[in-house]
Enzyme design. Structure first.
Site, PDB file in Angstrom:
ATOM      1  CG  HIS A 308      -2.070   0.905   1.123  1.00 14.80           C
ATOM      2  ND1 HIS A 308      -2.003   2.255   1.349  1.00 14.80           N
ATOM      3  CD2 HIS A 308      -3.343   0.640   0.745  1.00 14.80           C
ATOM      4  CE1 HIS A 308      -3.190   2.793   1.141  1.00 14.80           C
ATOM      5  NE2 HIS A 308      -4.023   1.839   0.767  1.00 14.80           N
ATOM      6  CG  ASP A 366      -8.322  -4.368  -2.798  1.00 10.70           C
ATOM      7  OD1 ASP A 366      -7.551  -3.412  -2.976  1.00 10.70           O
ATOM      8  OD2 ASP A 366      -9.568  -4.267  -2.815  1.00 10.70           O
TER       9      ASP A 366
HETATM   10  C1  SDX Z   1      -6.228   0.036  -2.867  1.00 11.11           C
HETATM   11  O1  SDX Z   1      -4.429   4.521  -2.001  1.00 11.11           O
HETATM   12  C2  SDX Z   1      -5.368   3.929  -1.388  1.00 11.11           C
HETATM   13  O2  SDX Z   1      -5.791   4.280  -0.309  1.00 11.11           O
HETATM   14  C3  SDX Z   1      -5.974   2.752  -2.127  1.00 11.11           C
HETATM   15  C4  SDX Z   1      -6.988   1.910  -1.364  1.00 11.11           C
HETATM   16  C5  SDX Z   1      -8.268   2.657  -1.093  1.00 11.11           C
HETATM   17  O3  SDX Z   1      -8.973   2.272  -0.153  1.00 11.11           O
HETATM   18  O4  SDX Z   1      -8.594   3.581  -1.881  1.00 11.11           O
HETATM   19  O5  SDX Z   1      -6.435   1.480  -0.123  1.00 11.11           O
HETATM   20  C6  SDX Z   1      -7.387   0.664  -2.181  1.00 11.11           C
HETATM   21  O6  SDX Z   1      -5.964   0.365  -3.985  1.00 11.11           O
HETATM   22  C7  SDX Z   1      -5.355  -0.929  -2.114  1.00 11.11           C
HETATM   23  C8  SDX Z   1      -4.107  -1.400  -2.935  1.00 11.11           C
HETATM   24  C9  SDX Z   1      -4.584  -2.513  -3.866  1.00 11.11           C
HETATM   25  N1  SDX Z   1      -3.516  -2.868  -4.846  1.00 11.11           N
HETATM   26  C10 SDX Z   1      -2.896  -4.044  -4.750  1.00 11.11           C
HETATM   27  O7  SDX Z   1      -3.067  -4.872  -3.845  1.00 11.11           O
HETATM   28  C11 SDX Z   1      -1.964  -4.319  -5.924  1.00 11.11           C
HETATM   29  C12 SDX Z   1      -0.635  -4.842  -5.402  1.00 11.11           C
HETATM   30  N2  SDX Z   1       0.053  -3.761  -4.697  1.00 11.11           N
HETATM   31  C13 SDX Z   1       1.017  -2.987  -5.422  1.00 11.11           C
HETATM   32  O8  SDX Z   1       0.703  -2.780  -6.777  1.00 11.11           O
HETATM   33  C14 SDX Z   1       1.472  -1.754  -4.645  1.00 11.11           C
HETATM   34  O9  SDX Z   1       1.717  -2.169  -3.364  1.00 11.11           O
HETATM   35  C15 SDX Z   1       0.588  -0.515  -4.607  1.00 11.11           C
HETATM   36  C16 SDX Z   1       0.202  -0.057  -5.961  1.00 11.11           C
HETATM   37  C17 SDX Z   1      -0.614  -0.779  -3.786  1.00 11.11           C
HETATM   38  C18 SDX Z   1       1.420   0.584  -3.930  1.00 11.11           C
HETATM   39  O10 SDX Z   1       2.468   0.860  -4.774  1.00 11.11           O
HETATM   40  P1  SDX Z   1       3.518   2.029  -4.439  1.00 11.11           P
HETATM   41  O11 SDX Z   1       3.155   2.787  -3.223  1.00 11.11           O
HETATM   42  O12 SDX Z   1       3.746   2.814  -5.682  1.00 11.11           O
HETATM   43  O13 SDX Z   1       4.772   1.247  -4.008  1.00 11.11           O
HETATM   44  P2  SDX Z   1       5.842   0.716  -5.016  1.00 11.11           P
HETATM   45  O14 SDX Z   1       5.163   0.114  -6.210  1.00 11.11           O
HETATM   46  O15 SDX Z   1       6.844   1.800  -5.231  1.00 11.11           O
HETATM   47  O16 SDX Z   1       6.448  -0.485  -4.163  1.00 11.11           O
HETATM   48  C19 SDX Z   1       7.485  -0.257  -3.252  1.00 11.11           C
HETATM   49  C20 SDX Z   1       8.355  -1.494  -3.390  1.00 11.11           C
HETATM   50  C21 SDX Z   1       8.737  -1.799  -4.831  1.00 11.11           C
HETATM   51  O17 SDX Z   1       9.998  -2.441  -4.805  1.00 11.11           O
HETATM   52  P3  SDX Z   1      11.312  -1.539  -5.127  1.00 11.11           P
HETATM   53  O18 SDX Z   1      11.089  -0.881  -6.476  1.00 11.11           O
HETATM   54  O19 SDX Z   1      11.363  -0.507  -3.988  1.00 11.11           O
HETATM   55  O20 SDX Z   1      12.428  -2.520  -5.106  1.00 11.11           O
HETATM   56  O21 SDX Z   1       7.589  -2.657  -2.929  1.00 11.11           O
HETATM   57  C22 SDX Z   1       7.413  -3.545  -4.021  1.00 11.11           C
HETATM   58  C23 SDX Z   1       7.699  -2.792  -5.308  1.00 11.11           C
HETATM   59  O22 SDX Z   1       8.210  -3.676  -6.293  1.00 11.11           O
HETATM   60  N3  SDX Z   1       6.014  -3.993  -3.970  1.00 11.11           N
HETATM   61  C24 SDX Z   1       5.614  -5.244  -4.128  1.00 11.11           C
HETATM   62  C25 SDX Z   1       4.216  -5.196  -3.962  1.00 11.11           C
HETATM   63  N4  SDX Z   1       3.833  -3.956  -3.725  1.00 11.11           N
HETATM   64  C26 SDX Z   1       4.957  -3.200  -3.740  1.00 11.11           C
HETATM   65  N5  SDX Z   1       6.277  -6.390  -4.402  1.00 11.11           N
HETATM   66  C27 SDX Z   1       5.496  -7.507  -4.510  1.00 11.11           C
HETATM   67  N6  SDX Z   1       4.158  -7.558  -4.350  1.00 11.11           N
HETATM   68  C28 SDX Z   1       3.489  -6.407  -4.077  1.00 11.11           C
HETATM   69  N7  SDX Z   1       2.155  -6.452  -3.903  1.00 11.11           N
END
Ligand code: SDX
Length: 431
Positions: A308, A366
């Site tokens: 998140h 989720d």
């Molecule tokens: C919702 O914003 C909100 O409030 C949203 C929400 C709401 O109520 O409105 O809470 C609802 O959207 C919840 C999130 C649902 N999405 C997912 O579950 C999809 C999987 N999650 C990821 O796509 C990700 O965690 C996000 C999109 C939710 C957040 O992404 P960020 O903040 O842009 O973080 P990032 O992508 O920069 O990740 C930081 C690091 C990265 O590694 P590095 O580049 O630093 O090496 O963490 C890793 C990412 O690769 N990472 C994950 C991961 N999520 C982040 N690695 C594996 N699996 C994951 N799920």
């Protein structure tokens, strides 16, 4: 006492710049850089707005490190435990918990806006039956602008209130119609004697051939699921609604924009993607393979339902959703749900894995919602529709707050331009 300021020294510029620091009631202070471009000729640069406050708000506060979520100061755990969804709607819209009389009046007004214009049923027949219900929602909710002209003048507080009630009241009806159309069953009209969630379940699962009694335990669980999804400060879809609303677009068009944004698998589409991921994993013994893929920089695979932007701790909603999941499965007598077994084992492994600990990746709302919604009888294609249904009140409350903010202006970000400098046109014969 002098106001706190932030000083900025820019290399090559002899003058120092000072910017006011604004303090919130709780949470991080902000540096007011509204005059930065005028003072320095420079923009800030923050793709994804990881460090940018886009507005001032009094509606929802999240402490991502502590895993705290407050709506108008009330913890989500208490709202989900004690209240119903329309109570949370009232709180988000008006800032205070309703008295008994206020709640009865609000429930009455919402209940008597649940029907949609009969002409709207024609929209559905234009879609293929196998269209994704979110595609239908984008279309039909946007089309509300074509029906409810008497509540599209955003400068009129009465019209804003009517539009807000209509959106909250009609989303369950439209969502249920999208579901019924998807499965080839006739639409079911709302029933005024039923509560908000019970009415929705009735419109989804009743058929003309027999009486349908809504299970009160499942209706309560549905109310709680709606409460958990109601608002979440300036997430992507809420920011979309605010940006659309900042141009003066009508509220129905703004909500349709929010629905479109929510659909993405990185946002509200994650509940559908998480269940599809559990399906793809298939068995508990394949979990390590997917954990490795999630950690592999060259593999676009991510654990859906994990991570998140704000929560760097357990999403408080996920805990309540997990409890609700067990309640629903228990009420339905579902003893061993293989997807739940995989989800629980996946969570256990991930929470002990160095990669997830270091990156502070926890289950979000989720992760368990899909298993619960599937047990309630919804296909995966309907999961994000239910998220949109519940989030409509948050979008409306944030839109209302923005429209009523005297400082409000159209949102218009700038950019760091790295494209071609000016150059002259070359006739095709000379290229
Ligand atoms: C919702 O914003 C909100 O409030 C949203 C929400 C709401 O109520 O409105 O809470 C609802 O959207 C919840 C999130 C649902 N999405 C997912 O579950 C999809 C999987 N999650 C990821 O796509 C990700 O965690 C996000 C999109 C939710 C957040 O992404 P960020 O903040 O842009 O973080 P990032 O992508 O920069 O990740 C930081 C690091 C990265 O590694 P590095 O580049 O630093 O090496 O963490 C890793 C990412 O690769 N990472 C994950 C991961 N999520 C982040 N690695 C594996 N699996 C994951 N799920």
């Amino acid at each position: 006492m002098t106001k706190p300021t932030a000083k900025l020294e820019i290399g090559g510029q002899d003058q120092n710049h000072e910017f006011e620091i604004l303090k919130g009631s709780v949470g991080p202070d902000v540096i007011n850089i509204a005059s930065l471009y005028k003072d320095t000729g420079m923009f800030t640069y923050d793709p994804g707005f990881t460090s940018t406050a886009s507005c001032e708000s009094k509606i929802t506060y999240i402490d991502g490190d502590e895993g705290i979520l407050l709506h108008r100061g009330y913890p989500i755990e208490q709202l989900a435990e004690h209240g119903d969804f329309l109570e949370t709607c009232y709180l988000l819209l008006y800032g205070e918990l309703p008295t008994k009389a206020q709640k009865e009046d609000f429930d009455y007004r919402v209940t008597h806006h649940t029907m949609v214009h009969e002409q709207m049923t024609r929209f559905f027949t234009g879609f293929r039956r196998d269209a994704h219900p979110m595609a239908v929602m984008c279309g039909v909710v946007g089309a509300m602008s074509a029906f409810y002209h008497d509540s599209t003048d955003i400068s009129d507080p009465h019209q804003r209130m009517v539009a807000s009630l209509r959106m909250i009241a009609k989303m369950p009806t439209i969502a249920a119609m999208a579901f019924k159309y998807h499965i080839g069953q006739p639409f079911v009209y709302p029933r005024n004697e039923l509560g908000y969630a019970a009415n929705f379940l009735h419109m989804c699962f009743a058929v003309p051939c027999e009486e349908y009694k809504v299970n009160p335990v499942l209706a309560r669980a549905m109310e709680r699921i709606f409460i958990l999804h109601a608002d979440h400060e300036q997430n992507a879809s809420t920011s979309t609604v605010r940006l659309a609303g900042s141009s003066g677009a009508n509220p129905f068009a703004c909500i349709a924009a929010g629905i479109a944004c929510l659909w993405g698998p990185a946002h509200g589409g994650a509940n559908e993607a998480a269940l599809n991921m559990l399906d793809e994993i298939g068995t508990v013994d394949r979990i390590p393979e997917f954990i490795d893929r999630a950690k592999d920089k060259d593999d676009p695979f991510r654990l859906m339902g994990f991570g998140h932007r704000v929560y760097k701790n357990y999403d408080p909603r996920a805990k309540i959703m997990q409890k609700t999941c067990h309640e629903v499965l228990g009420e339905l007598g579902i003893k061993d749900d293989p997807q739940l077994d995989i989800a629980i084992e996946l969570e256990r492994i991930a929470l002990t894995d160095e990669y997830f600990i270091e990156k502070k990746l926890y289950p979000n709302i989720d992760f368990y919602s899909g298993i619960t919604l599937k047990a309630l009888g919804f296909p995966t294609t309907m999961f994000t529709v239910l998220f949109a249904l519940a989030r409509t009140v948050g979008w409306i409350a944030q839109w209302k707050e923005m429209i009523e903010d005297p400082k409000q202006k159209i949102g218009r970000p700038r950019q760091l331009y790295t494209g071609a400098d000016q150059r002259d046109y070359v006739p095709i014969a000379k290229r």
